[in-house]
Design a protein around this motif. Structure first.
Motif, PDB file in Angstrom:
ATOM      1  N   PHE A   9      25.688  42.183  34.279  1.00 20.69           N
ATOM      2  CA  PHE A   9      24.998  41.582  35.418  1.00 20.69           C
ATOM      3  C   PHE A   9      23.805  40.745  34.949  1.00 20.69           C
ATOM      4  N   VAL A  10      23.031  41.271  34.013  1.00 24.34           N
ATOM      5  CA  VAL A  10      21.868  40.539  33.500  1.00 24.34           C
ATOM      6  C   VAL A  10      22.311  39.284  32.751  1.00 24.34           C
ATOM      7  N   ILE A  11      23.386  39.365  31.983  1.00 20.51           N
ATOM      8  CA  ILE A  11      23.876  38.192  31.249  1.00 20.51           C
ATOM      9  C   ILE A  11      24.349  37.112  32.223  1.00 20.51           C
ATOM     10  N   LEU A  12      25.094  37.493  33.249  1.00 19.85           N
ATOM     11  CA  LEU A  12      25.554  36.532  34.259  1.00 19.85           C
ATOM     12  C   LEU A  12      24.386  35.946  35.042  1.00 19.85           C
ATOM     13  N   LEU A  13      23.440  36.783  35.420  1.00 19.18           N
ATOM     14  CA  LEU A  13      22.257  36.313  36.126  1.00 19.18           C
ATOM     15  C   LEU A  13      21.448  35.345  35.263  1.00 19.18           C
ATOM     16  N   ALA A  14      21.317  35.627  33.985  1.00 18.64           N
ATOM     17  CA  ALA A  14      20.582  34.739  33.081  1.00 18.64           C
ATOM     18  C   ALA A  14      21.291  33.397  32.941  1.00 18.64           C
ATOM     19  N   ALA A  15      22.611  33.409  32.857  1.00 18.19           N
ATOM     20  CA  ALA A  15      23.356  32.150  32.744  1.00 18.19           C
ATOM     21  C   ALA A  15      23.200  31.295  34.002  1.00 18.19           C
ATOM     22  N   LEU A  16      23.248  31.918  35.155  1.00 16.11           N
ATOM     23  CA  LEU A  16      23.069  31.176  36.408  1.00 16.11           C
ATOM     24  C   LEU A  16      21.638  30.670  36.552  1.00 16.11           C
ATOM     25  N   ALA A  17      20.669  31.509  36.240  1.00 19.12           N
ATOM     26  CA  ALA A  17      19.263  31.121  36.374  1.00 19.12           C
ATOM     27  C   ALA A  17      18.871  30.043  35.374  1.00 19.12           C
ATOM     28  N   ALA A  18      19.442  30.066  34.185  1.00 18.36           N
ATOM     29  CA  ALA A  18      19.110  29.072  33.167  1.00 18.36           C
ATOM     30  C   ALA A  18      19.613  27.688  33.551  1.00 18.36           C
ATOM     31  N   ASN A  19      20.705  27.622  34.268  1.00 12.14           N
ATOM     32  CA  ASN A  19      21.271  26.327  34.645  1.00 12.14           C
ATOM     33  C   ASN A  19      20.790  25.823  36.000  1.00 12.14           C
ATOM     34  N   LEU A  20      20.179  26.673  36.802  1.00 11.58           N
ATOM     35  CA  LEU A  20      19.740  26.289  38.135  1.00 11.58           C
ATOM     36  C   LEU A  20      18.775  25.099  38.156  1.00 11.58           C
ATOM     37  N   PRO A  21      17.776  25.014  37.275  1.00 13.66           N
ATOM     38  CA  PRO A  21      16.862  23.863  37.353  1.00 13.66           C
ATOM     39  C   PRO A  21      17.527  22.516  37.091  1.00 13.66           C
ATOM     40  N   PHE A  22      18.634  22.512  36.377  1.00 12.55           N
ATOM     41  CA  PHE A  22      19.277  21.258  36.004  1.00 12.55           C
ATOM     42  C   PHE A  22      20.375  20.831  36.974  1.00 12.55           C
ATOM     43  N   LEU A  23      20.794  21.713  37.858  1.00 14.43           N
ATOM     44  CA  LEU A  23      21.940  21.417  38.716  1.00 14.43           C
ATOM     45  C   LEU A  23      21.570  20.963  40.123  1.00 14.43           C
ATOM     46  N   ASN A  24      20.281  20.982  40.475  1.00 13.63           N
ATOM     47  CA  ASN A  24      19.885  20.527  41.800  1.00 13.63           C
ATOM     48  C   ASN A  24      18.509  19.899  41.749  1.00 13.63           C
ATOM     49  N   GLU A  25      18.104  19.289  42.845  1.00 13.86           N
ATOM     50  CA  GLU A  25      16.811  18.604  42.929  1.00 13.86           C
ATOM     51  C   GLU A  25      15.787  19.389  43.750  1.00 13.86           C
ATOM     52  N   ARG A  26      16.097  20.618  44.094  1.00  6.87           N
ATOM     53  CA  ARG A  26      15.174  21.461  44.843  1.00  6.87           C
ATOM     54  C   ARG A  26      14.539  22.481  43.903  1.00  6.87           C
ATOM     55  N   LEU A  27      13.338  22.909  44.227  1.00  4.73           N
ATOM     56  CA  LEU A  27      12.642  23.908  43.434  1.00  4.73           C
ATOM     57  C   LEU A  27      13.260  25.265  43.699  1.00  4.73           C
ATOM     58  N   PHE A  28      13.753  25.911  42.671  1.00  4.68           N
ATOM     59  CA  PHE A  28      14.459  27.196  42.745  1.00  4.68           C
ATOM     60  C   PHE A  28      15.694  27.126  43.638  1.00  4.68           C
TER      61      PHE A  28
END
Length: 103
Positions: A9-28
């Motif tokens: 769960f932590v590994i999957l959460l880290a992968a999603l959180a690490a890519n979130l800033p680059f995949l959209n134009e909204r903060l978080f």
């Protein structure tokens, strides 16, 4: 939660959180920035804050499974580097993918 399940769960959460800033134009992924494009410094700040959130969740899961181990600076340096490696696909998508000319 099982220790193996919480690790995945932590590994999957880290992968999603690490890519979130680059995949959209909204903060978080939620808060609009008021700009058409997020500046790079805002993406890096968001990446650092998401690393802290994931680290806190991982610590909470470890503490709920038993005694949490004391970690030194080496542990945090390594996990930060792994978090940055997990952010690589989002970085490539945002900055390095080839854009076709519209002509």
């Amino acid at each position: 939660m099982d220790v193996s399940l919480s690790s995945w769960f932590v590994i999957l959460l880290a992968a999603l959180a690490a890519n979130l800033p680059f995949l959209n134009e909204r903060l978080f992924g939620v808060v609009p920035t008021g700009r058409p494009l997020k500046p790079t410094w805002m993406r890096l700040l968001e990446l650092a804050l998401l690393y802290a959130v994931v680290r806190g969740i991982a610590y909470g899961l470890e503490a709920s499974a038993g005694n949490a181990f004391v970690q030194g600076w080496e542990f945090y340096a390594i996990t930060l580097c792994l978090f940055l490696v997990l952010a690589y696909p989002g970085f490539v998508y945002r900055y390095l993918r080839r854009r076709r000319d519209k002509a």
